[in-house]
Scaffold this motif. Structure first.
Motif, short mmCIF file in Angstrom:
data_model
loop_
_atom_site.label_atom_id
_atom_site.label_comp_id
_atom_site.label_asym_id
_atom_site.label_seq_id
_atom_site.Cartn_x
_atom_site.Cartn_y
_atom_site.Cartn_z
N LYS A 119 33.69 43.04 30.46
CA LYS A 119 34.01 44.06 29.46
C LYS A 119 34.39 45.39 30.10
CE LYS A 119 31.31 42.23 25.58
NZ LYS A 119 32.44 42.18 24.63
N TYR A 120 34.24 45.48 31.43
CA TYR A 120 34.56 46.72 32.11
C TYR A 120 35.82 46.54 32.96
CZ TYR A 120 29.91 48.40 30.85
OH TYR A 120 28.79 48.80 30.15
N MET A 121 36.71 47.50 32.90
CA MET A 121 37.92 47.51 33.73
C MET A 121 38.00 48.84 34.46
SD MET A 121 40.83 45.90 31.19
CE MET A 121 40.79 47.35 30.13
N LYS A 201 40.82 57.63 38.95
CA LYS A 201 40.25 56.38 38.45
C LYS A 201 39.54 56.58 37.12
CE LYS A 201 39.38 54.87 43.21
NZ LYS A 201 38.34 54.57 44.23
N ILE A 202 39.62 55.54 36.29
CA ILE A 202 38.84 55.51 35.06
C ILE A 202 38.19 54.13 34.94
CG2 ILE A 202 40.29 57.18 33.84
CD1 ILE A 202 41.47 54.81 32.25
N THR A 203 37.10 54.07 34.21
CA THR A 203 36.49 52.80 33.84
C THR A 203 36.53 52.69 32.33
OG1 THR A 203 35.01 52.83 35.76
CG2 THR A 203 34.43 51.35 33.95
N ILE A 204 37.15 51.62 31.83
CA ILE A 204 37.25 51.37 30.39
C ILE A 204 36.28 50.25 30.03
CG2 ILE A 204 38.74 50.57 28.51
CD1 ILE A 204 41.12 51.75 29.98
N LYS A 205 35.52 50.45 28.97
CA LYS A 205 34.65 49.41 28.44
C LYS A 205 35.26 48.88 27.15
CE LYS A 205 29.99 48.38 26.76
NZ LYS A 205 28.68 48.93 26.32
N ILE A 206 35.39 47.55 27.06
CA ILE A 206 35.88 46.90 25.85
C ILE A 206 34.68 46.40 25.07
CG2 ILE A 206 37.36 45.10 24.88
CD1 ILE A 206 38.93 47.20 26.42
N MET A 236 56.57 57.28 39.20
CA MET A 236 55.35 57.61 38.49
C MET A 236 54.68 56.35 37.94
SD MET A 236 56.42 61.11 36.40
CE MET A 236 54.71 61.45 35.94
N GLY A 237 53.41 56.49 37.57
CA GLY A 237 52.74 55.49 36.75
C GLY A 237 52.28 54.22 37.41
N CYS A 238 52.17 54.19 38.74
CA CYS A 238 51.66 52.98 39.40
C CYS A 238 50.15 52.88 39.18
CB CYS A 238 51.96 53.02 40.90
SG CYS A 238 51.08 51.77 41.84
N ILE A 239 49.70 51.70 38.76
CA ILE A 239 48.26 51.48 38.59
C ILE A 239 47.82 50.25 39.39
CG2 ILE A 239 48.19 52.54 36.30
CD1 ILE A 239 47.92 49.69 35.13
N ARG A 240 46.54 50.25 39.70
CA ARG A 240 45.93 49.10 40.36
C ARG A 240 44.59 48.85 39.68
NH1 ARG A 240 46.18 50.77 45.42
NH2 ARG A 240 48.15 49.71 45.73
N GLN A 241 44.29 47.58 39.45
CA GLN A 241 43.00 47.25 38.85
C GLN A 241 42.01 46.93 39.96
OE1 GLN A 241 42.98 44.12 35.91
NE2 GLN A 241 40.93 44.65 35.19
N LEU A 242 40.89 47.62 39.95
CA LEU A 242 39.83 47.40 40.92
C LEU A 242 38.82 46.44 40.32
CD1 LEU A 242 39.37 51.12 42.02
CD2 LEU A 242 40.89 49.39 43.01
N LYS A 243 38.53 45.38 41.02
CA LYS A 243 37.71 44.31 40.46
C LYS A 243 36.27 44.70 40.26
CE LYS A 243 41.09 41.50 40.06
NZ LYS A 243 41.64 41.25 38.71
N GLU A 244 35.76 45.52 41.15
CA GLU A 244 34.35 45.89 41.01
C GLU A 244 34.21 47.02 40.01
OE1 GLU A 244 36.03 48.66 44.12
OE2 GLU A 244 36.21 46.54 43.58
N ARG A 245 33.10 47.05 39.33
CA ARG A 245 32.82 48.17 38.43
C ARG A 245 32.40 49.35 39.30
NH1 ARG A 245 28.00 48.70 33.96
NH2 ARG A 245 28.54 50.79 33.25
N GLY A 246 32.99 50.54 39.03
CA GLY A 246 32.60 51.68 39.85
C GLY A 246 32.74 52.97 39.13
#
Length: 246
Positions: A119-121, A201-206, A236-246
């Protein structure tokens, strides 16, 4: 098909992420004139490019979001490129390494249906990111702008209105919240205009169902190729998803 080509750069002169617009000019010169004109007229581009500094090395990273763009941009124009010349700054850059990764849209959908997602990204905005809403710049990670941009870019890439749905977007935004952030305000200079933007960085919770969390993760995975927000073709606008919650 979506694909990403990373070109490792070597240069005696100092590079900066703001130069990505100059690299865009180089790319346009390498493309067939007819295709370059087609891209210039397109509102939502089937490619992105940006500069990225990792460790002690600069990389030029170019993605393509459909088979035509993969073939023409990545495989025909850039695959065997050994040197880049930035004529405006009289800089010559050597390409000393390359990495390539591709994935079909079927594989992307399989990740949605078959892989387990939490649930966290955690999302890293690598290059300056901004959105535009009502004619004004939005230079913070607005959830609605974020997911709306990804859905629009997906539909533009596949050439069909399969992802965009107002009700789905509202459900997604209603069940998503930013629970952590580490952001910095920056600007991106483009043709004399300074665009307000952000990195970090941001962490989103679904908070919704598993299907909702899987769908959000699939959109973000696509976003690691498509970028998010405005001017993704210019760096602009490059994103990367980090697998670990941080």
């Amino acid at each position: 098909m979506i694909a990403k080509l990373e070109l490792e750069l070597s240069c005696n002169e100092e590079l900066a992420y703001q130069m990505s617009s100059l690299f865009h000019g180089v790319l346009m010169e390498l493309l067939p004139e007819e295709y370059a004109d087609e891209l210039h007229c397109s509102k939502l581009h089937p490619y992105t490019q940006h500069l990225e500094f990792r460790g002690k090395t600069w990389y030029w990273i170019i993605t393509a979001l459909n088979k035509q763009a993969v073939d023409i941009i990545l495989k025909n124009a850039l695959w065997n490129l050994e040197q880049i010349e930035l004529k405006k700054k009289q800089i010559v850059i050597n390409i000393i390494g390359r990495q390539y990764k591709e994935m079909s849209y079927n594989q992307l959908m399989e990740h949605f249906y078959h892989e387990e997602h939490g649930k966290y990204m955690q999302i890293h905005f690598v290059s300056p990111t901004a959105f535009k809403q009502g004619g004004k710049y939005v230079f913070y990670p607005d959830i609605h702008c974020f997911f709306q941009s990804l859905m629009n870019k997906y539909d533009a890439a596949v050439g069909d209105n399969v992802m965009w749905d107002e009700e789905t977007l509202e459900q997604l935004c209603g069940n998503a919240q930013i629970v952590r952030y580490d952001l910095k305000s920056v600007s991106f200079s483009l043709e004399g205009v300074r665009i307000p933007a952000f990195v970090g960085k941001i962490t989103i919770k679904i908070n919704g169902t598993k299907t909702m969390a899987d769908f959000a993760n699939m959109l973000v995975e696509f976003g690691t190729y498509s970028g998010v927000g405005i001017k993704t073709a210019l760096g602009m606008g490059c994103i990367r998803q980090l697998k670990e919650r941080g």
